[in-house]
Scaffold this motif. Structure first.
Motif, PDB file in Angstrom:
ATOM      1  N   GLN A 195       0.887  -1.195  -0.086  1.00 38.33           N
ATOM      2  CA  GLN A 195       0.110  -0.013   0.100  1.00 38.33           C
ATOM      3  C   GLN A 195       0.812   1.387  -0.071  1.00 38.33           C
ATOM      4  O   GLN A 195       1.642   1.392   0.799  1.00 38.33           O
ATOM      5  CB  GLN A 195      -0.878   0.096   1.394  1.00 38.33           C
ATOM      6  CG  GLN A 195      -1.489   1.262   1.700  1.00 38.33           C
ATOM      7  CD  GLN A 195      -2.990   1.212   1.559  1.00 38.33           C
ATOM      8  OE1 GLN A 195      -3.733   0.091   1.677  1.00 38.33           O
ATOM      9  NE2 GLN A 195      -3.682   2.350   1.523  1.00 38.33           N
ATOM     10  N   GLY A 196       0.336   2.055  -0.912  1.00 41.08           N
ATOM     11  CA  GLY A 196       1.154   3.347  -1.126  1.00 41.08           C
ATOM     12  C   GLY A 196       2.681   3.283  -1.571  1.00 41.08           C
ATOM     13  O   GLY A 196       3.193   4.531  -1.743  1.00 41.08           O
ATOM     14  N   LYS A 197       3.236   2.248  -1.716  1.00 37.39           N
ATOM     15  CA  LYS A 197       4.517   2.097  -2.300  1.00 37.39           C
ATOM     16  C   LYS A 197       4.847   2.278  -3.587  1.00 37.39           C
ATOM     17  O   LYS A 197       6.119   2.233  -4.480  1.00 37.39           O
ATOM     18  CB  LYS A 197       5.543   0.988  -1.677  1.00 37.39           C
ATOM     19  CG  LYS A 197       5.611   1.095  -0.169  1.00 37.39           C
ATOM     20  CD  LYS A 197       6.978   1.719   0.215  1.00 37.39           C
ATOM     21  CE  LYS A 197       7.019   2.261   1.400  1.00 37.39           C
ATOM     22  NZ  LYS A 197       7.148   1.940   2.460  1.00 37.39           N
ATOM     23  N   SER A 198       3.647   1.963  -4.365  1.00 43.05           N
ATOM     24  CA  SER A 198       3.781   1.909  -5.844  1.00 43.05           C
ATOM     25  C   SER A 198       3.660   3.233  -6.622  1.00 43.05           C
ATOM     26  O   SER A 198       3.126   4.161  -5.828  1.00 43.05           O
ATOM     27  CB  SER A 198       3.018   0.859  -6.566  1.00 43.05           C
ATOM     28  OG  SER A 198       1.590   1.557  -6.044  1.00 43.05           O
ATOM     29  N   ASN A 243       2.332   6.375  -8.291  1.00 38.71           N
ATOM     30  CA  ASN A 243       0.838   6.967  -8.188  1.00 38.71           C
ATOM     31  C   ASN A 243       0.578   7.830  -9.130  1.00 38.71           C
ATOM     32  O   ASN A 243       1.519   8.515  -9.756  1.00 38.71           O
ATOM     33  CB  ASN A 243       0.877   7.703  -6.695  1.00 38.71           C
ATOM     34  CG  ASN A 243       1.861   8.454  -6.100  1.00 38.71           C
ATOM     35  OD1 ASN A 243       2.595   8.793  -7.210  1.00 38.71           O
ATOM     36  ND2 ASN A 243       2.024   8.489  -4.962  1.00 38.71           N
ATOM     37  N   SER A 280      -4.273  11.787  -5.598  1.00 41.38           N
ATOM     38  CA  SER A 280      -3.222  10.856  -5.937  1.00 41.38           C
ATOM     39  C   SER A 280      -3.710   9.540  -5.546  1.00 41.38           C
ATOM     40  O   SER A 280      -4.092   9.251  -4.524  1.00 41.38           O
ATOM     41  CB  SER A 280      -2.178  11.096  -4.674  1.00 41.38           C
ATOM     42  OG  SER A 280      -1.078  10.296  -4.702  1.00 41.38           O
ATOM     43  N   SER A 294      -2.444   5.054  -6.126  1.00 38.36           N
ATOM     44  CA  SER A 294      -1.532   4.025  -6.340  1.00 38.36           C
ATOM     45  C   SER A 294      -1.967   3.379  -7.580  1.00 38.36           C
ATOM     46  O   SER A 294      -3.124   2.885  -7.674  1.00 38.36           O
ATOM     47  CB  SER A 294      -1.284   3.046  -5.199  1.00 38.36           C
ATOM     48  OG  SER A 294      -0.975   1.921  -5.722  1.00 38.36           O
ATOM     49  N   ARG A 295      -1.206   3.246  -8.671  1.00 44.44           N
ATOM     50  CA  ARG A 295      -1.520   2.560  -9.931  1.00 44.44           C
ATOM     51  C   ARG A 295      -1.895   1.364  -9.670  1.00 44.44           C
ATOM     52  O   ARG A 295      -2.838   0.603 -10.095  1.00 44.44           O
ATOM     53  CB  ARG A 295      -0.105   2.913 -10.814  1.00 44.44           C
ATOM     54  CG  ARG A 295      -0.653   1.865 -12.260  1.00 44.44           C
ATOM     55  CD  ARG A 295       0.663   1.704 -12.830  1.00 44.44           C
ATOM     56  NE  ARG A 295       1.255   2.860 -13.509  1.00 44.44           N
ATOM     57  CZ  ARG A 295       0.757   3.399 -14.706  1.00 44.44           C
ATOM     58  NH1 ARG A 295      -0.087   2.695 -15.264  1.00 44.44           N
ATOM     59  NH2 ARG A 295       1.138   4.443 -15.226  1.00 44.44           N
ATOM     60  N   GLU A 332      11.732   7.182 -10.782  1.00 45.27           N
ATOM     61  CA  GLU A 332      11.089   7.156  -9.668  1.00 45.27           C
ATOM     62  C   GLU A 332      11.857   7.184  -8.406  1.00 45.27           C
ATOM     63  O   GLU A 332      12.912   6.327  -8.394  1.00 45.27           O
ATOM     64  CB  GLU A 332      10.111   5.704  -9.542  1.00 45.27           C
ATOM     65  CG  GLU A 332       9.130   5.883 -10.770  1.00 45.27           C
ATOM     66  CD  GLU A 332       7.917   6.778 -10.371  1.00 45.27           C
ATOM     67  OE1 GLU A 332       7.297   7.000 -11.831  1.00 45.27           O
ATOM     68  OE2 GLU A 332       7.831   7.320  -9.419  1.00 45.27           O
ATOM     69  N   GLU A 371      11.867   8.325  -3.770  1.00 49.35           N
ATOM     70  CA  GLU A 371      11.052   8.286  -2.877  1.00 49.35           C
ATOM     71  C   GLU A 371      11.555   8.989  -1.543  1.00 49.35           C
ATOM     72  O   GLU A 371      12.616   9.175  -1.276  1.00 49.35           O
ATOM     73  CB  GLU A 371      10.815   6.678  -2.263  1.00 49.35           C
ATOM     74  CG  GLU A 371       9.611   6.659  -1.331  1.00 49.35           C
ATOM     75  CD  GLU A 371       9.872   5.403  -0.407  1.00 49.35           C
ATOM     76  OE1 GLU A 371      10.752   4.746  -0.130  1.00 49.35           O
ATOM     77  OE2 GLU A 371       8.687   5.178   0.216  1.00 49.35           O
ATOM     78  N   ASN A 413       1.286   9.687  -0.614  1.00 53.45           N
ATOM     79  CA  ASN A 413       0.881   8.213  -0.619  1.00 53.45           C
ATOM     80  C   ASN A 413       0.159   7.831   0.890  1.00 53.45           C
ATOM     81  O   ASN A 413       0.639   8.686   1.970  1.00 53.45           O
ATOM     82  CB  ASN A 413       1.901   7.128  -0.571  1.00 53.45           C
ATOM     83  CG  ASN A 413       2.440   7.106  -1.812  1.00 53.45           C
ATOM     84  OD1 ASN A 413       1.830   7.064  -3.007  1.00 53.45           O
ATOM     85  ND2 ASN A 413       3.939   7.030  -2.136  1.00 53.45           N
ATOM     86  N   THR A 452       5.924   9.486  -3.422  1.00 51.14           N
ATOM     87  CA  THR A 452       6.667   9.114  -4.669  1.00 51.14           C
ATOM     88  C   THR A 452       7.192  10.215  -5.384  1.00 51.14           C
ATOM     89  O   THR A 452       6.215  11.283  -5.747  1.00 51.14           O
ATOM     90  CB  THR A 452       5.613   8.154  -5.434  1.00 51.14           C
ATOM     91  OG1 THR A 452       5.355   7.229  -4.783  1.00 51.14           O
ATOM     92  CG2 THR A 452       6.453   7.734  -6.448  1.00 51.14           C
TER      93      THR A 452
END
Ligand SMILES: Cc1cc2nc3c(=O)[nH]c(=O)nc-3n(C[C@H](O)[C@H](O)[C@H](O)COP(=O)(O)OP(=O)(O)OC[C@H]3O[C@@H](n4cnc5c(N)ncnc54)[C@H](O)[C@@H]3O)c2cc1C
Length: 438
Positions: free
Chosen positions: A38-41, A43, A96, A98-99, A185, A187, A218, A224
């Motif tokens: 969750q939230g790491k990919s 966006n 925002s 996450s894809r 990308e 972080e 995220n 991101t």
């Protein structure tokens, strides 16, 4: 349906709701079974056109739960000074998302219908367009199989195999261009207590003229970041080859952000230098057999945050056309007629927005112009919708928004050349000046 990315999964929901028997193929394994932290990919920014596409498919609420509102841009100057610019009215925001989570959610919604059948790890190799036959390679077994269908939807992204096959048809137009800039990308991790290190209700921009970095929030407190920069030249990927070069570049150009990027060098060399492609093609269909949507029909650069939104709008409009008349020999040409100008326009708008984001958002004249437009628009909302709002918070066709925006810019060029425009901008004479030009 060939491609279960964002657009293919949404279109599957629309078609399933209409009662069609939908076979959905993708070369990838089922991403619902993959771990998306969750939230790491990566966006994406979801705006009104995208929301409407989701709403009319009956799945808006599911996505709302994982979307974070961003009400404006926060510009970070080299010296760390912050300037905030709202995107629209107080009640407007882009979101925002996450894809990975969004794609999983859309697939989950499609899988609720018994008439949707998934075929993962099926790579489309070729099509016999007249016969509606598709040749796939089963990526697990290595076998080639063929399947015949009444209609084929190509939602297989920027490097679409379906479009590649269409482009072999006599007099088919297709063009592809890469931007000289690419992206990477990175972080900004969350605070130890899970909070955000920057304002989570903004899209953050570090505009630096030739290049820029952006950051989207995220839900887990991280951001991101995406660095957009040329592949070659003074400030470019080719001059960021060692950890020392990367650290020095970020220390110099993004000094406020770098303190929050403890894994900068690790992330920089672990993540690829990704390229940005733009495509145009025509038509977007073949008879009543094949139709392409989303990036397969219009791959654009990401600077207006509209690629997915445009793809979701494609799905909504196709659904409306089927609602009026389910004869696909009429629906597909009408879809091309309506959507091709829109696709070309959002490509143009996205290219222009790159200059705006990386360059003009640091320019006091540009920021002042935006302030005047927002002020005038709040007085005369029916006469003036700023271009950004037309694109992000309205459903005006993109090509009409582009034409309106050009006209507004001509007016603003005259307004900005008025004497005392910086000191006396909120007065009646300016108001009447604009009204006369409209
Ligand atoms: C850096 C970046 C930032 C972006 N930010 C935004 C944003 O903020 N807002 C926004 O609206 N848009 C944004 N976009 C654009 C957005 O990502 C795309 O417009 C969107 O993903 C298009 O969806 P799609 O379903 O058409 O294609 P994709 O998401 O690319 O999906 C295509 C699917 O087809 C499958 N496939 C491909 N080839 C085959 C084959 N031969 N056989 C079978 N299956 C195949 C793939 O596995 C994939 O599942 C961004 C893009 C980039 C690169």
């Amino acid at each position: 349906m060939i491609g279960t990315g964002l657009v293919g999964s949404l279109l599957s929901v629309y078609l399933a709701r209409r009662g069609y028997n939908v076979n959905v193929y993708d070369r990838r394994p089922d991403i619902r079974k993959m771990k998306v932290v969750q939230g790491k990919s990566i966006n994406l920014a979801l705006s009104d056109r995208g929301w409407r596409g989701l709403r009319e498919a009956g799945i808006e609420d599911e996505v709302r739960k994982v979307a974070l509102p961003m009400k404006g841009r926060m510009m970070h100057a080299v010296n760390g000074e912050l300037t905030y610019q709202p995107y629209g009215r107080d009640d407007q925001a882009i979101y925002s998302v996450s894809r990975g989570l969004l794609n999983q959610e859309l697939l989950h919604c499609a899988s609720k219908y018994d008439n949707v059948h998934f075929h993962f790890q099926h790579r489309c190799l070729d099509l016999k367009v007249e016969e509606g036959e598709v040749i796939f390679r089963n990526e697990e077994s290595g076998e080639n199989i063929s399947a015949k269908h009444d209609h084929i939807f190509g939602t297989d992204g920027a490097f679409s195999a379906v479009r590649a096959r269409l482009s072999k048809i006599d007099r088919y137009n297709f063009s592809q261009e890469y931007l000289s800039h690419g992206y990477k990308e990175l972080e900004i991790p969350p605070l130890p207590d899970g909070g955000h290190r920057l304002d989570p209700n903004c899209l953050h921009i570090w505009p630096r003229g030739e290049f820029m970095m952006i950051a989207l929030p995220n839900p887990d407190g991280s951001f991101t970041c995406t660095l957009f920069i040329a592949f070659e030249g003074k400030h470019s990927f080719e001059n960021l080859k060692t950890p020392e070069q990367v650290r020095q570049f970020f220390d110099e150009k993004f000094s406020d952000a770098v303190q929050w990027m403890p894994d900068l060098e690790k992330d920089f060399f672990a993540n690829p230098n990704a390229s940005l492609v733009m495509t145009k093609c025509y038509p977007w269909h073949f008879e009543d057999k094949v139709c392409i949507l989303g990036d397969a029909a219009h791959a654009i650069v990401p600077f207006y945050g509209q690629g997915m939104n445009a793809g979701f709008e494609d799905c909504r409009i196709l659904n409306e056309l089927i609602e009026k008349n389910d004869d696909f020999s009429q629906v597909f040409p009408e879809f091309t007629r309506l959507r091709k100008p829109a696709g070309d326009a959002i490509l143009e708008l996205a290219l222009r927005n790159y200059i705006e984001m990386r360059d003009k958002t640091a320019d006091p004249q540009f920021l002042h112009q935006k302030k005047i437009e927002a002020w005038f628009s709040s007085k005369y909302p029916e006469k003036w919708i700023p271009l950004y709002s037309q694109v992000s918070f309205s459903h005006i066709p993109y090509h009409e928004a582009l034409a309106n925006g050009n006209r507004q810019q001509e007016i603003m060029n005259q307004v900005m050349s008025l004497p005392n425009i910086y000191s006396d901008w909120q007065n009646e004479s300016i108001e009447h000046f604009i009204l006369k030009l409209l």
